[in-house]
Write a protein that holds these residues in place. Structure first.
Motif, PDB file in Angstrom:
ATOM      1  N   LYS A  80      45.696  41.089  41.530  1.00  0.00           N
ATOM      2  CA  LYS A  80      46.353  42.192  42.232  1.00  0.00           C
ATOM      3  C   LYS A  80      47.821  42.249  41.825  1.00  0.00           C
ATOM      4  O   LYS A  80      48.430  41.238  41.485  1.00  0.00           O
ATOM      5  CB  LYS A  80      46.253  42.001  43.750  1.00  0.00           C
ATOM      6  CG  LYS A  80      44.842  41.818  44.267  1.00  0.00           C
ATOM      7  CD  LYS A  80      44.122  43.136  44.319  1.00  0.00           C
ATOM      8  CE  LYS A  80      42.794  42.975  45.013  1.00  0.00           C
ATOM      9  NZ  LYS A  80      41.661  43.310  44.225  1.00  0.00           N
ATOM     10  N   TRP A  81      48.379  43.443  41.896  1.00  0.00           N
ATOM     11  CA  TRP A  81      49.786  43.669  41.525  1.00  0.00           C
ATOM     12  C   TRP A  81      50.701  42.683  42.252  1.00  0.00           C
ATOM     13  O   TRP A  81      51.516  42.008  41.643  1.00  0.00           O
ATOM     14  CB  TRP A  81      50.148  45.116  41.857  1.00  0.00           C
ATOM     15  CG  TRP A  81      51.548  45.488  41.557  1.00  0.00           C
ATOM     16  CD1 TRP A  81      52.577  45.602  42.445  1.00  0.00           C
ATOM     17  CD2 TRP A  81      52.110  45.795  40.280  1.00  0.00           C
ATOM     18  NE1 TRP A  81      53.722  45.967  41.810  1.00  0.00           N
ATOM     19  CE2 TRP A  81      53.469  46.088  40.476  1.00  0.00           C
ATOM     20  CE3 TRP A  81      51.598  45.839  38.991  1.00  0.00           C
ATOM     21  CZ2 TRP A  81      54.312  46.435  39.431  1.00  0.00           C
ATOM     22  CZ3 TRP A  81      52.452  46.191  37.949  1.00  0.00           C
ATOM     23  CH2 TRP A  81      53.782  46.477  38.170  1.00  0.00           C
TER      24      TRP A  81
ATOM     25  N   TYR B 229      53.550  39.046  41.050  1.00  0.00           N
ATOM     26  CA  TYR B 229      54.952  38.751  41.384  1.00  0.00           C
ATOM     27  C   TYR B 229      55.070  37.513  42.265  1.00  0.00           C
ATOM     28  O   TYR B 229      55.994  36.709  42.081  1.00  0.00           O
ATOM     29  CB  TYR B 229      55.611  39.973  42.033  1.00  0.00           C
ATOM     30  CG  TYR B 229      55.886  41.028  41.000  1.00  0.00           C
ATOM     31  CD1 TYR B 229      57.014  40.938  40.182  1.00  0.00           C
ATOM     32  CD2 TYR B 229      55.013  42.077  40.788  1.00  0.00           C
ATOM     33  CE1 TYR B 229      57.264  41.884  39.200  1.00  0.00           C
ATOM     34  CE2 TYR B 229      55.253  43.025  39.811  1.00  0.00           C
ATOM     35  CZ  TYR B 229      56.379  42.923  39.017  1.00  0.00           C
ATOM     36  OH  TYR B 229      56.624  43.846  38.038  1.00  0.00           O
TER      37      TYR B 229
ATOM     38  N   HIS C 134      51.276  42.676  34.183  1.00  0.00           N
ATOM     39  CA  HIS C 134      50.328  43.554  34.872  1.00  0.00           C
ATOM     40  C   HIS C 134      49.630  44.473  33.883  1.00  0.00           C
ATOM     41  O   HIS C 134      48.404  44.606  33.904  1.00  0.00           O
ATOM     42  CB  HIS C 134      51.058  44.368  35.942  1.00  0.00           C
ATOM     43  CG  HIS C 134      50.183  45.382  36.597  1.00  0.00           C
ATOM     44  ND1 HIS C 134      50.155  46.693  36.196  1.00  0.00           N
ATOM     45  CD2 HIS C 134      49.293  45.268  37.604  1.00  0.00           C
ATOM     46  CE1 HIS C 134      49.282  47.347  36.933  1.00  0.00           C
ATOM     47  NE2 HIS C 134      48.744  46.514  37.799  1.00  0.00           N
ATOM     48  N   ASN C 135      50.387  45.122  33.009  1.00  0.00           N
ATOM     49  CA  ASN C 135      49.792  46.051  32.040  1.00  0.00           C
ATOM     50  C   ASN C 135      48.809  45.355  31.115  1.00  0.00           C
ATOM     51  O   ASN C 135      47.738  45.895  30.806  1.00  0.00           O
ATOM     52  CB  ASN C 135      50.876  46.752  31.225  1.00  0.00           C
ATOM     53  CG  ASN C 135      51.569  47.828  32.018  1.00  0.00           C
ATOM     54  OD1 ASN C 135      51.095  48.261  33.057  1.00  0.00           O
ATOM     55  ND2 ASN C 135      52.722  48.259  31.535  1.00  0.00           N
TER      56      ASN C 135
ATOM     57  N   TYR D 118      55.833  43.507  35.111  1.00  0.00           N
ATOM     58  CA  TYR D 118      55.211  44.779  34.730  1.00  0.00           C
ATOM     59  C   TYR D 118      54.419  44.627  33.429  1.00  0.00           C
ATOM     60  O   TYR D 118      53.310  45.132  33.307  1.00  0.00           O
ATOM     61  CB  TYR D 118      56.279  45.865  34.599  1.00  0.00           C
ATOM     62  CG  TYR D 118      55.719  47.233  34.361  1.00  0.00           C
ATOM     63  CD1 TYR D 118      55.099  47.941  35.388  1.00  0.00           C
ATOM     64  CD2 TYR D 118      55.809  47.831  33.101  1.00  0.00           C
ATOM     65  CE1 TYR D 118      54.573  49.202  35.172  1.00  0.00           C
ATOM     66  CE2 TYR D 118      55.288  49.089  32.874  1.00  0.00           C
ATOM     67  CZ  TYR D 118      54.672  49.774  33.918  1.00  0.00           C
ATOM     68  OH  TYR D 118      54.150  51.022  33.699  1.00  0.00           O
TER      69      TYR D 118
END
Length: 181
Positions: free
Chosen positions: A39-40, A44, A24-25, A21
């Protein structure tokens, strides 16, 4: 080579430890979704894959949230350095890789960044010479508009050389705070 992989290694390395997270941020704040196509789900996936490969290790897990923090291993540091250097040196890398390399360029010592960019210029100049030598030798029957490709490639090469030389000049003049400063 993946821009996502390079960016994740660079961020985890820079932060010390990080979870998906947070990565990503940070990447969203850089606009990396636009220029690196991050991409999100790819974040992961890359974290899990690099853990399997021994490039990252779990640093700790928050039992309440289920978040796993990762840290870069020695193999991950080697991979980061390899990818970063390749992204700056190799002219024919995909644009997203160059963008990732530029975003993380300050992780290198100043002299290394300059040397890599000089290698990029030398490669581009060699390619420009080869292109110029072969530009007038289209096979008989080639449609005339195909020659526009050569014009595009020459212009793109000239622009890449001019940009890289400008960055070399800026770095040589002390622009940006680099890893060895």
């Amino acid at each position: 080579m993946s821009a996502t992989r390079l960016l994740i290694l660079g961020l985890v390395r820079g932060l010390g430890t990080a979870h998906g997270y947070a990565i990503h941020n940070e990447l969203v704040s850089w606009g990396a979704g636009e220029w690196a196509n991050v991409k999100w789900g790819s974040i992961y996936h890359a974290l899990r894959q690099m853990e399997k490969e021994g490039k990252l290790r779990q640093a700790n897990t928050d039992e309440c949230t289920g978040r796993v923090d990762y840290a870069v291993t020695e193999a991950g540091e080697e991979e980061f350095q390899r990818l970063l250097r390749k992204s700056l040196r190799d002219r024919l890398s995909r644009p997203d890789l160059l963008c990732a390399g530029l975003a993380l360029m300050t992780s290198l010592p100043r002299g290394d960044a300059i040397a890599l960019l000089k290698e990029r210029v030398a490669e581009a100049e060699q390619q420009q010479a080869e292109l110029a030598a072969g530009a007038g030798q289209l096979p008989p029957g080639t449609p005339g508009h195909v020659a526009e490709l050569f014009g595009y490639w020459r212009t793109a090469g000239d622009n890449d050389i001019a940009w890289a030389r400008g960055l070399i000049d800026r770095l040589s003049s002390g622009a940006y705070t680099m890893a060895d400063e």
